[in-house]
Every structure is written in structure tokens, then in C-alpha cells.
Design an enzyme around this catalytic site. Structure first.
Site, PDB file in Angstrom:
ATOM      1  N   ASP A  82       0.906  -1.202   0.053  1.00 23.12           N
ATOM      2  CA  ASP A  82       0.016  -0.046   0.000  1.00 23.12           C
ATOM      3  C   ASP A  82       0.953   1.258   0.138  1.00 23.12           C
ATOM      4  O   ASP A  82       2.028   1.105   0.206  1.00 23.12           O
ATOM      5  CB  ASP A  82      -0.808  -0.169   1.212  1.00 23.12           C
ATOM      6  N   GLU A 147      -0.148  -0.964   5.932  1.00 21.90           N
ATOM      7  CA  GLU A 147       1.074  -0.421   6.630  1.00 21.90           C
ATOM      8  C   GLU A 147       0.909   1.007   7.067  1.00 21.90           C
ATOM      9  O   GLU A 147       1.327   1.543   7.991  1.00 21.90           O
ATOM     10  CB  GLU A 147       2.384  -0.756   6.013  1.00 21.90           C
ATOM     11  N   THR A 310     -14.898  32.689   2.421  1.00 24.51           N
ATOM     12  CA  THR A 310     -15.140  33.669   3.631  1.00 24.51           C
ATOM     13  C   THR A 310     -15.877  33.145   4.518  1.00 24.51           C
ATOM     14  O   THR A 310     -16.743  33.533   5.404  1.00 24.51           O
ATOM     15  CB  THR A 310     -15.528  35.209   3.583  1.00 24.51           C
TER      16      THR A 310
HETATM   17  C1  LIG Z   1       9.135   3.672   7.590  1.00 20.28           C
HETATM   18  C2  LIG Z   1       8.131   3.282   6.639  1.00 20.28           C
HETATM   19  N1  LIG Z   1       8.264   3.061   5.272  1.00 20.28           N
HETATM   20  C3  LIG Z   1       6.955   4.211   6.660  1.00 20.28           C
HETATM   21  O1  LIG Z   1       6.951   5.149   6.102  1.00 20.28           O
HETATM   22  N2  LIG Z   1       5.941   4.142   7.658  1.00 20.28           N
HETATM   23  C4  LIG Z   1       4.918   4.807   7.954  1.00 20.28           C
HETATM   24  C5  LIG Z   1       3.800   4.150   8.874  1.00 20.28           C
HETATM   25  C6  LIG Z   1       2.808   4.901   9.741  1.00 20.28           C
HETATM   26  C7  LIG Z   1       3.066   5.767  10.902  1.00 20.28           C
HETATM   27  N3  LIG Z   1       1.803   6.052  11.280  1.00 20.28           N
HETATM   28  C8  LIG Z   1       1.239   5.843  10.235  1.00 20.28           C
HETATM   29  N4  LIG Z   1       1.641   5.076   9.449  1.00 20.28           N
HETATM   30  C9  LIG Z   1       5.361   6.105   8.625  1.00 20.28           C
HETATM   31  O2  LIG Z   1       6.471   6.109   9.311  1.00 20.28           O
HETATM   32  O3  LIG Z   1       4.675   7.497   8.874  1.00 20.28           O
END
Ligand SMILES: C[C@H](N)C(=O)N[C@@H](Cc1c[nH]cn1)C(=O)O
Length: 456
Positions: A82, A147, A310
Site C-alpha cells: 500500500d 502499513e 469567507t
Molecule cells: C518507515 C515506513 N516506510 C513508513 O513510512 N511508515 C509509516 C507508517 C505509519 C506510521 N503512522 C502511520 N503510518 C510512517 O512512518 O509514517
């Protein structure tokens, strides 16, 4: 195969209108793993409840297995397909969903985070098959599609499959992060993340600011007022209890940071700023990797188009997050933030209503860089790049890393192949052809090194 068809899929997990694309992305991942001979399963991890109370199916988690030789080690590669949102009008030079090859760089949303690294792992297995050479270790894959929004459903799946899918796994490998500089790196820690929505609701509908302005307490003014109390201009978190929980920087850590080659001037140039929060390397790295920080991401319901509307918005929802480090606890942070914002809001004596919710609570992860798995990583980096890797931590979050460690008890290594300037989550995200191809060689070398390890 090249990553073009994968980049073309708008697999944005945060946008529920793109959910069918995300399902298609998981199908394509499963198909690719099947094509190279894997035993593939698509695991149903249930549904996601939306803020309006309705529910939609979560993308299935793809698992695959290559080899079941009990005399060999078994590694499990985790990755995700994703992506974060991206629109050409955000300032991309090319269409974010059309892989574009310019001067040796492959541009597209998800190129580095995390589609090309997942493909590089798939190519690693494919290479052995193509050359008709036995894999030196058994390889399993676990690829998810949530993720970027906190790995919804995956925690429960890991608990459910702890004694089945994970029973023969020796080590877990994650390649969802980037190098610190041009030098290859091994990563032994990530920050966690607590993501909050703070909603302020006032009148029953939007109001004309000329007609009603000056007679009502405005939700947006209340919201900006409380957001301003989260962090000081110099980066001091103002929420009681947060800074107190942070683990002390040890002398050993200080020395490790001091020894890392890192040029603050090129860091400034890369992000286009003339001044940073800290002017010495150790402070800067420590605040990037092992201190919490507050970031304000956006306000839903606020007017944000070009032009001069506005309006007084009737309801606004701020989105902000707090990166987590040892020894912070998301449940505690949720209470600290909620109590604090309500107390700050109460002082405003506003008739509007405040509602604070934590929508992601991901813990930080930390490994022992002296574990033999890191020796295998070092040997693989030396073989492919002829240099010693940096041992680094990652400021971003891989929400599932800590659960892998706590639930399965397996050792984890993060083996990044992305470049320091890949622009994850940003405009013009890319991975270089060099990192993509040499990264694949690194994975091949790493599997060989793991096959030579004593069992731990
Ligand atoms: C490190 C990884 N590639 C990444 O970017 N993870 C995201 C996951 C995340 C954290 N909070 C919501 N999604 C991130 O670190 O922002």
C-alpha cells in the site's frame, strides 16, 4: 519483470474510495509469488470500521512459502504494497502512478516505500529459480496492504498464526526503510507512532464570517489555539509526562552517533532549508531517531482550495501524530494527550465541543545490533558494496515490527535498500536503478550469509 504495473496501481490504504485498487494490488502480489513457484495464501483479516460506523473489507494479507527443508534456516520477509496518497497537483514533476525512468531513477508513488524493495525480494527468489540453484534457506513472505494506516488486522493475524506460519521461522527481515547517506546501512530501531484526531464542533452549519464573525466562538480558532499548545517553536513537547518517559541517551549510543558520517550541510540542501533545529550531528540524529516529536499533518473541514472563501467552518478535525520511542507507551500517551487537550480547551471557556481520539497506537522497535544477524548483514553489505554499513535507527514507523518481536519472539533485522533522498511520502518519490539492482544482489548475498550462521 519491472515495477511498472505495480506503481500504476493506486493502492492508497488511507483512501477508502481506492479500496478496490488495494484489493487488486494484493491479488497481483499473490499472482507474482505464485508464478515463481511459491505456495501462496491470501489471508482474510476481517473488516475496518469507518468513522461513520460502516465497515469495509481489509485487504487480504499475502503469505508465501519457498522451500520446506528442515535442515535449512527459514527467513520471513515482511513488506507492504500500500502507499501514501499522491496527486500530480501536489507538485509532482511526473504522474505519481506512472513509473517514469529519468537519469537512472525510477519515479512513482511507492517506488521506494515499499514496492520496489518487495519486488527486489521476489526477484531474489526468482534468480535462484531461473538459475536452477537451490535456495540456501527456506524463504517465507508476509506482505500486507495497510502499513501506511497502522497495519490494521495484522496484529491479530500474527497472534493467530504464531504457532503455524511462524513456527519454523528463524529470522524476520524488513526492507521498508532507507539509508542515512550514500553508504549502505543496517537498521536496528524504528520509532513508533500515536496518531490523533482532534475534532472541534460548533454551529450546526458553516457560517458567513461577515454576518456571524465576532458573535460566535469559532471552532477553527479553538482548534488552532489548542494545537499551538502541543509543541514549542524550538521543538519542546508541552504535553506533561511525554518527555519524562524517554529513555536516557547512553554514552555508548552517543559514541555510535558520533562515529557515523553524516553531513548536516547536505541534509539541509536535500530538504531545502537554511536552518535546522539542532546544529550538531549527535543532537540531530538523536532527535531524528530516539526522541519523540509532534507533527501536525492537516485539518479536515478547513478551507484549503485556491481562492478566498469567507466561511466559518462548523466542524474541523486536526490530524497530528507523536512519534514514539523507548520507553513510551501508546496507551499512556493516549491518556496524557487527551487529558491535556481537554484541560487546555477548558481554559478557553468555549461552548464548542472537543473530541480527541487516537486512531493509531504503534510502539517503537529496538534490536540488539550486536546480534549475529547483523554480522550476516555486514558481511553481505561488504560483499556487494565493498564497504562497512552504517548501523542506524529509523525515524519512521513500521507499525508491525514490535508485534513481530513481542508475539513471535523472533529476531528481526532491517535491511534497507532505499536511498537517503528517495522522498518517501513526498513529491517525486523514487528509487534509483542502482539501489534497486544492487539491493537485489544484497538480498541474495544476505541469504547466503544467513545459511552460514549458527542457529540462534
Ligand atoms: C518507515 C515506513 N516506510 C513508513 O513510512 N511508515 C509509516 C507508517 C505509519 C506510521 N503512522 C502511520 N503510518 C510512517 O512512518 O509514517
Amino acid at each position: 519483470s519491472d515495477p511498472w504495473p505495480w506503481i500504476a496501481v493506486e493502492s492508497d490504504s488511507s483512501d477508502v474510495t481506492k479500496r478496490s485498487d488495494l484489493h487488486r494490488m494484493m491479488d497481483m502480489t499473490a499472482e507474482k509469488l505464485r508464478l515463481i513457484g511459491g505456495s501462496v495464501e491470501m489471508v482474510d483479516v476481517g473488516t475496518q470500521t469507518l468513522p461513520n460506523g460502516s465497515s469495509i473489507a481489509l485487504p487480504k494479507v499475502v503469505t508465501a512459502r519457498f522451500g520446506e527443508d528442515p535442515s535449512k534456516r527459514t527467513v520471513c520477509v515482511y513488506g507492504h504494497v500500500d502507499v501514501q496518497p499522491a496527486k500530480k497537483e501536489d507538485g509532482w514533476a511526473t504522474d505519481p502512478y506512472e513509473l517514469t525512468d529519468i537519469d537512472g531513477n525510477l519515479y512513482g508513488r511507492g517506488a521506494s516505500d515499499n514496492k520496489a524493495p518487495v519486488l527486489a525480494w521476489i526477484h531474489t527468489v526468482e534468480v535462484y529459480k531461473a538459475l536452477n540453484i537451490d535456495l540456501p534457506v527456506n524463504v517465507k513472505f508476509i506482505i500486507e496492504g495497510m502499513e501506511e494506516t497502522g497495519s490494521n488486522g495484522l496484529d491479530d493475524m500474527i497472534v493467530a498464526q504464531k504457532d503455524s506460519f511462524f513456527s519454523d521461522v528463524d529470522y524476520i527481515i524488513i526492507s521498508d526503510c532507507v539509508w542515512l547517506s550514500k553508504r549502505p546501512a543496517l537498521t536496528y530501531g524504528t520509532r513508533g507512532n500515536c496518531y490523533f484526531f482532534a475534532e472541534v464542533e460548533g454551529p450546526k452549519k458553516d457560517l458567513h464570517s461577515g454576518v456571524y464573525g465576532g458573535t460566535v466562538m469559532e471552532p477553527m480558532t479553538d482548534l488552532i489555539g489548542i494545537l499551538d499548545k502541543l509543541i514549542s517553536p524550538s521543538g519542546k513537547i508541552l504535553i506533561p509526562g511525554i518527555r519524562e518517559a524517554v529513555a536516557h541517551l547512553s554514552d555508548e549510543e552517543w559514541k555510535m552517533y558520533q562515529d557515523i558520517e553524516f553531513d548536516l550541510e547536505s541534509y539541509k540542501r536535500e530538504i531545502g532549508l537554511s536552518q535546522l533545529m539542532y546544529s550538531n550531528k549527535v543532537d540531530l540524529l538523536a532527535h531524528r531517531w530516539r526522541h519523540p516529536t509532534v507533527s501536525i499533518h492537516g485539518i479536515e473541514g478547513a478551507f484549503s482550495s485556491p481562492g478566498t472563501k469567507t466561511v466559518i467552518p462548523a466542524k474541523v478535525i486536526a490530524k497530528f501524530s507523536i512519534r514514539q520511542v523507548p520507553n513510551m507507551d501508546p496507551a499512556m500517551v493516549e491518556k496524557q494527550v487527551t487529558d491535556y487537550l481537554h484541560s487546555v480547551f477548558a481554559k478557553r471557556k468555549s461552548p464548542n465541543k472537543l473530541n480527541v481520539t487516537m486512531v493509531i497506537g504503534a510502539k517503537p522497535w529496538l534490536a540488539d545490533p550486536k546480534h549475529p544477524l547483523y554480522e550476516a548483514g555486514k558481511a553481505a553489505v561488504k560483499r556487494v558494496f565493498a564497504v562497512e554499513p552504517d548501523l542506524i535507527r529509523e525515524g519512521g514507523t513500521i507499525p508491525i515490527a514490535r508485534s513481530f518481536q513481542d508475539v513471535t519472539g523472533k529476531s528481526i533485522i532491517m535491511l534497507p535498500i532505499g536511498g537517503f533522498d528517495d522522498g518517501l511520502h513526498s513529491q517525486n518519490e523514487k528509487i534509483s536503478r542502482y539501489n534497486y539492482m544492487e539491493g537485489t544482489k544484497l538480498f541474495i548475498a544476505f541469504l547466503h550469509e544467513v545459511s552460514q550462521m549458527e542457529k540462534h
